[in-house]
Motif scaffolding. Structure first.
Motif, PDB file in Angstrom:
ATOM      1  N   VAL A  42       1.140  -1.248   0.105  1.00 57.01           N
ATOM      2  CA  VAL A  42       0.064   0.253   0.061  1.00 57.01           C
ATOM      3  C   VAL A  42       0.630   1.055   0.237  1.00 57.01           C
ATOM      4  N   LYS A  43       0.237   1.999  -0.431  1.00 60.34           N
ATOM      5  CA  LYS A  43       1.387   3.347  -0.676  1.00 60.34           C
ATOM      6  C   LYS A  43       0.588   4.239   0.179  1.00 60.34           C
ATOM      7  N   VAL A  44       1.985   5.522   1.004  1.00 59.54           N
ATOM      8  CA  VAL A  44       1.248   6.055   1.036  1.00 59.54           C
ATOM      9  C   VAL A  44       2.094   7.552   1.668  1.00 59.54           C
ATOM     10  N   SER A  45       1.462   8.942   1.604  1.00 58.84           N
ATOM     11  CA  SER A  45       1.776   9.774   1.211  1.00 58.84           C
ATOM     12  C   SER A  45       2.800  10.404   2.701  1.00 58.84           C
ATOM     13  N   ASN A  46       3.436  10.606   1.941  1.00 60.67           N
ATOM     14  CA  ASN A  46       5.032  11.016   3.509  1.00 60.67           C
ATOM     15  C   ASN A  46       5.068  12.820   3.358  1.00 60.67           C
ATOM     16  N   TRP A  47       3.449  13.223   2.724  1.00 57.38           N
ATOM     17  CA  TRP A  47       3.821  15.201   3.683  1.00 57.38           C
ATOM     18  C   TRP A  47       3.767  15.492   4.484  1.00 57.38           C
ATOM     19  N   SER A  48       2.657  14.823   5.369  1.00 58.15           N
ATOM     20  CA  SER A  48       3.190  14.936   7.030  1.00 58.15           C
ATOM     21  C   SER A  48       2.663  13.981   7.605  1.00 58.15           C
ATOM     22  N   SER A  49       2.909  13.848   8.648  1.00 55.64           N
ATOM     23  CA  SER A  49       2.791  12.521   9.884  1.00 55.64           C
ATOM     24  C   SER A  49       1.169  12.338   9.763  1.00 55.64           C
ATOM     25  N   SER A  50       0.100  13.464   9.593  1.00 54.17           N
ATOM     26  CA  SER A  50      -1.152  13.443   9.476  1.00 54.17           C
ATOM     27  C   SER A  50      -1.721  12.731   8.139  1.00 54.17           C
ATOM     28  N   ALA A  51      -0.643  13.394   7.171  1.00 53.50           N
ATOM     29  CA  ALA A  51      -1.156  12.629   5.783  1.00 53.50           C
ATOM     30  C   ALA A  51      -0.929  11.087   5.683  1.00 53.50           C
ATOM     31  N   ARG A  52       0.304  10.967   6.530  1.00 52.49           N
ATOM     32  CA  ARG A  52       0.976   9.758   6.256  1.00 52.49           C
ATOM     33  C   ARG A  52       0.016   8.447   7.215  1.00 52.49           C
ATOM     34  N   ASN A  53      -0.415   8.577   8.323  1.00 51.62           N
ATOM     35  CA  ASN A  53      -1.566   7.974   8.837  1.00 51.62           C
ATOM     36  C   ASN A  53      -2.770   8.013   7.933  1.00 51.62           C
ATOM     37  N   LEU A  54      -3.704   9.652   7.999  1.00 50.67           N
ATOM     38  CA  LEU A  54      -4.591   9.340   7.364  1.00 50.67           C
ATOM     39  C   LEU A  54      -4.452   8.100   5.704  1.00 50.67           C
ATOM     40  N   SER A  55      -3.745   8.239   5.118  1.00 49.09           N
ATOM     41  CA  SER A  55      -3.468   7.463   3.952  1.00 49.09           C
ATOM     42  C   SER A  55      -3.401   5.879   3.509  1.00 49.09           C
ATOM     43  N   PHE A  56      -2.173   5.488   4.987  1.00 49.13           N
ATOM     44  CA  PHE A  56      -2.468   4.779   5.257  1.00 49.13           C
ATOM     45  C   PHE A  56      -3.666   3.615   5.805  1.00 49.13           C
ATOM     46  N   HIS A  57      -4.165   4.129   5.950  1.00 46.55           N
ATOM     47  CA  HIS A  57      -5.386   3.678   6.637  1.00 46.55           C
ATOM     48  C   HIS A  57      -6.579   3.674   5.444  1.00 46.55           C
ATOM     49  N   ARG A  58      -6.748   5.233   4.723  1.00 48.25           N
ATOM     50  CA  ARG A  58      -7.366   4.778   3.654  1.00 48.25           C
ATOM     51  C   ARG A  58      -7.407   3.670   2.492  1.00 48.25           C
ATOM     52  N   ASN A  59      -5.721   3.333   2.341  1.00 43.80           N
ATOM     53  CA  ASN A  59      -5.442   2.367   0.911  1.00 43.80           C
ATOM     54  C   ASN A  59      -5.371   1.030   1.614  1.00 43.80           C
ATOM     55  N   SER A  60      -5.174   1.138   3.257  1.00 41.59           N
ATOM     56  CA  SER A  60      -5.206  -0.617   3.431  1.00 41.59           C
ATOM     57  C   SER A  60      -6.523  -0.855   3.707  1.00 41.59           C
ATOM     58  N   GLN A  61      -7.644  -0.291   3.589  1.00 42.23           N
ATOM     59  CA  GLN A  61      -9.161  -0.539   3.660  1.00 42.23           C
ATOM     60  C   GLN A  61      -9.467  -0.971   1.893  1.00 42.23           C
ATOM     61  N   GLU A  62      -8.895   0.091   1.121  1.00 44.78           N
ATOM     62  CA  GLU A  62      -9.078  -0.664   0.021  1.00 44.78           C
ATOM     63  C   GLU A  62      -8.306  -1.760  -0.583  1.00 44.78           C
ATOM     64  N   ALA A  63      -6.909  -2.094   0.051  1.00 47.17           N
ATOM     65  CA  ALA A  63      -6.836  -3.540  -0.112  1.00 47.17           C
ATOM     66  C   ALA A  63      -7.464  -4.468   0.551  1.00 47.17           C
ATOM     67  N   LEU A  64      -7.640  -4.021   1.037  1.00 53.31           N
ATOM     68  CA  LEU A  64      -8.779  -5.373   2.249  1.00 53.31           C
ATOM     69  C   LEU A  64      -9.969  -5.785   1.505  1.00 53.31           C
ATOM     70  N   ARG A  65     -10.531  -4.609   1.240  1.00 50.45           N
ATOM     71  CA  ARG A  65     -11.819  -4.757   0.602  1.00 50.45           C
ATOM     72  C   ARG A  65     -11.729  -6.075  -0.591  1.00 50.45           C
ATOM     73  N   ASN A  66     -10.608  -6.213  -1.174  1.00 47.56           N
ATOM     74  CA  ASN A  66     -10.078  -7.442  -2.525  1.00 47.56           C
ATOM     75  C   ASN A  66      -9.443  -8.233  -2.557  1.00 47.56           C
ATOM     76  N   LEU A  67      -9.313  -8.660  -0.914  1.00 46.16           N
ATOM     77  CA  LEU A  67      -8.537  -9.775  -0.317  1.00 46.16           C
ATOM     78  C   LEU A  67     -10.197 -10.596   0.293  1.00 46.16           C
ATOM     79  N   ASP A  68      -9.527 -11.873   0.276  1.00 44.93           N
ATOM     80  CA  ASP A  68     -10.333 -12.865   0.274  1.00 44.93           C
ATOM     81  C   ASP A  68      -9.972 -13.597   1.532  1.00 44.93           C
ATOM     82  N   VAL A  69     -10.031 -13.206   2.692  1.00 36.89           N
ATOM     83  CA  VAL A  69      -9.595 -13.655   4.383  1.00 36.89           C
ATOM     84  C   VAL A  69     -11.243 -13.751   5.160  1.00 36.89           C
ATOM     85  N   ASP A  70     -10.402 -14.741   6.463  1.00 33.00           N
ATOM     86  CA  ASP A  70     -11.446 -15.000   7.670  1.00 33.00           C
ATOM     87  C   ASP A  70     -11.253 -13.954   8.007  1.00 33.00           C
TER      88      ASP A  70
END
Length: 362
Positions: A42-70
């Motif tokens: 997943v990609k994260v934005s290193n523009w600021s600490s806030s951007a890094r945290n928010l981009s990880f959250h949003r992009n990881s959720q997008e990745a999870l939606r595409n995974l078939d996991v228990d």
């Protein structure tokens, strides 16, 4: 590699070795962890600490939606997940420890970084977003229940594990020097209490107790060098950069001192114990829960002045006969042997298995 990264790598390795299919949703992944580990970048934005945290959250959720996991297990701030592990101090509680001045506290709460972290934390600690929370100590569990209205029955304590093959005592007995060798390992010198140790060294020097302090970690040493000079103890302190061979430092020391202001469970304490090194830490560190006073180490009362407590207990340790020190080292190793990486993985798996539901798209 920090404590959180070590935990993630060890857990992924153990789960894969136990035959589970493991996806690691992360920015980066060490390919040596396990050949069957599946990295989902997943990609994260290193523009600021806030951007890094928010981009990880949003992009990881997008990745999870595409995974078939228990089961989805969160180790970094994101929601919703089936289970989440709290390994850092809760921002809601740490904030008041870090910013004790009322006006500074109010101003800092407007900081975008703090607002982002607090917002994510509040959402994670909502039972509608997280079905179970794992803490690595009873202390951390209580902090969670004090800060958030989360059902107690869904909070599980799973203590950390340590690699007993990597962190083990040397075969030979370390010679007893005239100066007591104290070790401190951290990446945040202020929060982990280095200043209290320097003050304690001043008190010990005044009482004729000779000590040498080794500091290992990633932080700016200059403010603490100045403080050591002010206390007249600078000649007895060495600073070193982070090392992949921490076991060498543990095995070359007499006592590990870690007077942290807030730590759910500092794994450096468990690493020290595994090397047979007695540990001194505070009641504000979950690792204190596995210590036995005067047998595997010493526990400092976190609500009282720390420097004087450190000085008194270091002096007590310095007066021990060689055979008593060796017995403490033996007991320290025995303590750590109850907290293996595999035990941690199996206990974590029990919690996750209980949450498992039939496969479905997220």
């Amino acid at each position: 590699m920090g404590g959180a990264e070590k935990y993630c790598a060890n857990l992924c390795r153990c789960l894969a070795e136990l035959g589970h299919r493991v996806f690691l949703v992360a920015c980066e992944c060490d390919r040596d962890i396990h050949p069957n580990l599946l990295h989902v970048p997943v990609k994260v934005s290193n523009w600021s600490s806030s951007a890094r945290n928010l981009s990880f959250h949003r992009n990881s959720q997008e990745a999870l939606r595409n995974l078939d996991v228990d089961c989805a297990y969160g180790l970094s701030r994101t929601f919703p997940v089936d289970a989440f592990r709290i390994s850092d101090p809760l921002h809601a509680s740490w904030f008041d420890i870090r910013y004790t001045d009322r006006w500074r506290n109010m101003i800092e709460r407007l900081n975008p970084r703090h607002r982002t972290i607090l917002g994510l934390e509040q959402s994670i600690c909502n039972p509608e977003h997280t079905r179970a929370i794992i803490t690595n100590s009873k202390w951390s569990r209580q902090q969670l229940l004090n800060c958030y209205e989360y059902p107690e029955e869904s909070v599980h304590v799973v203590y950390n594990g340590v690699d007993l093959d990597k962190f083990r005592p040397l075969q030979q007995v370390r010679p007893v020097d005239e100066k007591l060798k104290i070790l401190f390992v951290a990446h945040d010198f202020k929060r982990k209490g280095l200043g209290f140790i320097l003050d304690a060294l001043r008190q010990l020097k005044a009482q004729g107790v000779a000590c040498h302090l080794t500091v290992v970690g990633r932080d700016k040493p200059s403010p603490f060098r100045r403080e050591a000079e002010k206390f007249g103890v600078s000649e007895n302190i060495d600073f070193f950069e982070p090392s992949s061979r921490l076991e060498d430092y543990y095995n070359d020391s007499d006592l590990f001192v870690f007077p942290t202001l807030s730590d759910p469970f500092a794994n450096v304490c468990l690493e020290a114990l595994a090397c047979g090194l007695p540990v001194m830490t505070t009641t504000h560190n979950g690792a204190a829960e596995i210590l036995v006073e005067d047998k595997t180490g010493y526990v400092l009362e976190g609500s009282r002045p720390l420097a004087s407590q450190i000085a008194a207990k270091v002096m007590r340790f310095s007066r021990l006969a060689l055979e008593d020190r060796l017995e403490m080292r033996r007991q320290a190793r025995l303590c750590a042997m109850g907290y293996t990486v595999l035990n941690n993985a199996r206990q974590t798996l029990e919690v996750l298995t209980a949450l498992t539901r039939p496969r479905q798209g997220r």
